[in-house]
Design a protein around this motif. Structure first.
Motif, short mmCIF file in Angstrom:
data_model
loop_
_atom_site.label_atom_id
_atom_site.label_comp_id
_atom_site.label_asym_id
_atom_site.label_seq_id
_atom_site.Cartn_x
_atom_site.Cartn_y
_atom_site.Cartn_z
N TYR A 222 0.81 -1.22 0.00
CA TYR A 222 0.00 0.00 0.00
C TYR A 222 0.85 1.27 0.00
CZ TYR A 222 -4.75 -1.73 0.07
OH TYR A 222 -5.94 -2.28 -0.30
N LEU A 223 2.10 1.16 0.40
CA LEU A 223 3.02 2.28 0.23
C LEU A 223 3.11 2.65 -1.25
CD1 LEU A 223 5.21 3.99 1.87
CD2 LEU A 223 6.86 2.33 1.02
N ALA A 224 3.15 1.61 -2.09
CA ALA A 224 3.19 1.82 -3.54
C ALA A 224 1.84 2.31 -4.07
CB ALA A 224 3.58 0.51 -4.24
N ILE A 225 0.76 1.70 -3.60
CA ILE A 225 -0.58 2.07 -4.07
C ILE A 225 -0.90 3.52 -3.76
CG2 ILE A 225 -3.05 1.69 -3.70
CD1 ILE A 225 -1.77 -0.40 -5.49
N TYR A 226 -0.56 3.96 -2.53
CA TYR A 226 -0.88 5.34 -2.15
C TYR A 226 0.06 6.35 -2.79
CZ TYR A 226 -4.85 4.86 0.89
OH TYR A 226 -6.13 4.66 1.35
N ALA A 227 1.20 5.89 -3.26
CA ALA A 227 2.06 6.79 -4.05
C ALA A 227 1.32 7.19 -5.32
CB ALA A 227 3.38 6.11 -4.38
N PHE A 228 0.66 6.21 -5.93
CA PHE A 228 -0.12 6.49 -7.14
C PHE A 228 -1.36 7.32 -6.82
CE2 PHE A 228 -3.89 5.14 -9.59
CZ PHE A 228 -3.59 5.77 -10.79
N ILE A 229 -2.11 6.93 -5.77
CA ILE A 229 -3.34 7.64 -5.43
C ILE A 229 -3.05 9.11 -5.11
CG2 ILE A 229 -5.18 7.82 -3.70
CD1 ILE A 229 -5.16 4.77 -3.51
N SER A 230 -1.98 9.37 -4.36
CA SER A 230 -1.65 10.75 -3.96
C SER A 230 -1.10 11.58 -5.11
CB SER A 230 -0.63 10.73 -2.82
OG SER A 230 -1.13 10.06 -1.69
N ALA A 231 -0.30 10.94 -5.96
CA ALA A 231 0.40 11.69 -7.00
C ALA A 231 -0.36 11.75 -8.32
CB ALA A 231 1.79 11.09 -7.25
N SER A 232 -1.25 10.81 -8.57
CA SER A 232 -1.87 10.71 -9.90
C SER A 232 -2.64 11.96 -10.34
CB SER A 232 -2.79 9.48 -9.97
OG SER A 232 -3.81 9.54 -9.00
N PRO A 233 -3.34 12.68 -9.45
CA PRO A 233 -4.02 13.89 -9.94
C PRO A 233 -3.07 14.89 -10.56
CG PRO A 233 -4.88 13.27 -7.79
CD PRO A 233 -3.67 12.42 -8.02
N SER A 234 -1.94 15.19 -9.88
CA SER A 234 -1.00 16.17 -10.42
C SER A 234 -0.22 15.60 -11.60
CB SER A 234 -0.02 16.63 -9.33
OG SER A 234 0.71 15.55 -8.80
N VAL A 235 0.14 14.32 -11.54
CA VAL A 235 0.89 13.70 -12.64
C VAL A 235 0.03 13.63 -13.90
CG1 VAL A 235 1.96 11.56 -13.46
CG2 VAL A 235 2.43 12.38 -11.15
N TYR A 236 -1.19 13.15 -13.77
CA TYR A 236 -2.06 13.01 -14.93
C TYR A 236 -2.59 14.35 -15.44
CZ TYR A 236 -2.33 7.88 -14.63
OH TYR A 236 -2.04 6.53 -14.64
N ILE A 237 -3.13 15.16 -14.50
CA ILE A 237 -3.81 16.39 -14.91
C ILE A 237 -2.82 17.50 -15.28
CG2 ILE A 237 -5.37 18.24 -14.14
CD1 ILE A 237 -6.76 16.12 -12.37
N GLU A 238 -1.74 17.64 -14.50
CA GLU A 238 -0.80 18.74 -14.74
C GLU A 238 0.38 18.35 -15.62
OE1 GLU A 238 0.25 20.22 -10.88
OE2 GLU A 238 -1.78 20.93 -10.43
N HIS A 239 0.97 17.17 -15.39
CA HIS A 239 2.15 16.78 -16.18
C HIS A 239 1.75 16.27 -17.57
CE1 HIS A 239 6.27 15.44 -16.93
NE2 HIS A 239 5.75 14.33 -17.42
#
Length: 398
Positions: A222-239
């Motif tokens: 879940y350390l890995a899963i929450y890395a995606f959950i936390s970062a995905s909005p900025s990575v997908y929407i902004e990057h």
């Protein structure tokens, strides 16, 4: 005996699956709104995930003993009520600090959902049967992460981000009403009366090698899963410049994969030992995370270099969560299930605190921070999974 018919009913499974989905309801629905919330409240939106996970992880340690003393239903209803209050507070918040406070209140209530749902399963089932039920619950609860970001994105199209938290409060009210009809599953003979003794039980469970190895596997994952959950909005929407309305589709594809794997896992559970399923799935996920890290180090402009590996890793949760939960809870006594479930949840979601804090410190919409944390979490999970596999294989020989 009166509970035999209900425990296999579709209504009970739907309710338990909904309770297990409390975390997804509390996080996934507002993910598309994170950039807008950061702008409106002049703060760092990932802290809303960090604060939620802190409240979620710590509060379980108190709810667990309470549910072992007073039963499952009263703490659950109290928790859902707090979730509703926290959701309303978030909808009305006018600065980031106030919102963080209400996110913590929301978390203190929300954590009773998955924690007590796991305890109820253990009250009624054990071993492979429990693994099968957990697997069914994974399928049911997977609906929330699919529709959550989609609902959040669509609400943003017509209203402000505040409507998302109003929606959470409405769902919480529906769950509160449904829980009123839930029968108590913890018999009075299995309840514990000494609170000091209950809290001492935490130390006994922490010394339980099989429980701890299972907890460390799933928490590292879940350390890995929450890395995606936390970062995905900025990575997908902004990057990657994905429209917030379509972010939900990209997120939902991952959960669709989780659902498909969960369906197949029902057959795998009957054919293979749980420890072998955990070890194989974790090692495959680790190798995929290594490929993702290399791909994004060479080319950070490709959305597929993130989306495809994450799809495989996220989908594997359909095996890992149900199997590790079943293994962990099978090694604790019936009068310590609430405590064990609370500790398991604290480890599982507490690991997300580390991910979201690291991402807040890194403060970048680049995919590399997310891929590094994902790789690191799965590296740790692989080590613990191998140790768990060896220990269980050794126990089976004996």
């Amino acid at each position: 005996m009166a509970y035999q018919k209900e425990k296999s009913s579709v209504k009970l499974l739907l309710l338990l699956g909904s309770l297990m989905a409390f975390t997804s309801l509390s996080t996934d629905v507002f993910l598309p709104a994170m950039p807008e919330i950061s702008h409106d409240l002049s703060g760092h939106a990932p802290l809303l995930i960090t604060s939620f996970l802190i409240g979620f992880a710590v509060a379980q340690l108190f709810w667990g003993p309470i549910s072992d003393k007073y039963g499952r239903k009263i703490p659950l209803l109290t928790g859902i009520f707090l979730f509703i209050i926290g959701s309303i507070g978030c909808a009305l918040a006018d600065d980031m600090f106030v919102m963080i406070i209400f996110r913590i209140i929301q978390a203190v209530g929300a954590c009773t959902g998955p924690m007590i749902a796991r305890a109820i399963v253990r009250d009624l089932y054990s071993g492979i049967k429990a693994a099968r039920v957990f697997n069914v619950l994974m399928i049911i609860m997977s609906v929330a992460p699919i529709v959550g970001p989609l609902i959040g994105g669509q609400l943003l199209s017509f209203f402000s981000w505040r409507a998302i938290f109003t929606f959470m409060a409405i769902v919480g009210l529906a769950l509160f009403i449904s829980t009123l009809f839930l029968k108590e599953t913890l018999s009075k003979s299995n309840r514990r009366n000494d609170f000091s003794g209950i809290f001492k039980s935490y130390f006994g469970i922490l010394k339980n090698k099989m429980f701890m190895l299972s907890a460390l596997v799933v928490s590292s994952f879940y350390l890995a899963i929450y890395a995606f959950i936390s970062a995905s909005p900025s990575v997908y929407i902004e990057h990657f410049n994905v429209d917030s309305r379509y972010y939900g589709f990209l997120f939902g594809i991952n959960v669709l994969g989780l659902t498909i794997v969960s369906v197949f896992n029902r057959r795998l559970i009957d054919r293979f030992p749980l420890f072998r399923l955990v070890r194989t799935t974790i090692l495959i996920s680790f190798l995929i995370s290594l490929v993702m890290l290399i791909m994004n180090s060479l080319n950070d402009k490709s959305l597929l270099s993130v989306a495809v590996p994450i799809f495989i890793i996220f989908s594997s949760n359909g095996i890992i969560a149900s199997a590790t939960n079943a293994i962990a809870l099978s090694y604790v006594s019936s009068n310590s299930v609430g405590i064990a479930s609370a500790l398991l949840g604290s480890f599982q979601y507490g690991s997300g605190i580390i991910s979201s804090l690291l991402l807040s410190i890194w403060n970048s919409n680049h995919p590399i921070p997310m891929t590094w944390i994902t790789f690191s979490g799965l590296f740790l999970a692989s080590i613990f999974a191998i140790q768990l596999s060896r220990q269980l294989a050794s126990d089976n020989k004996e």
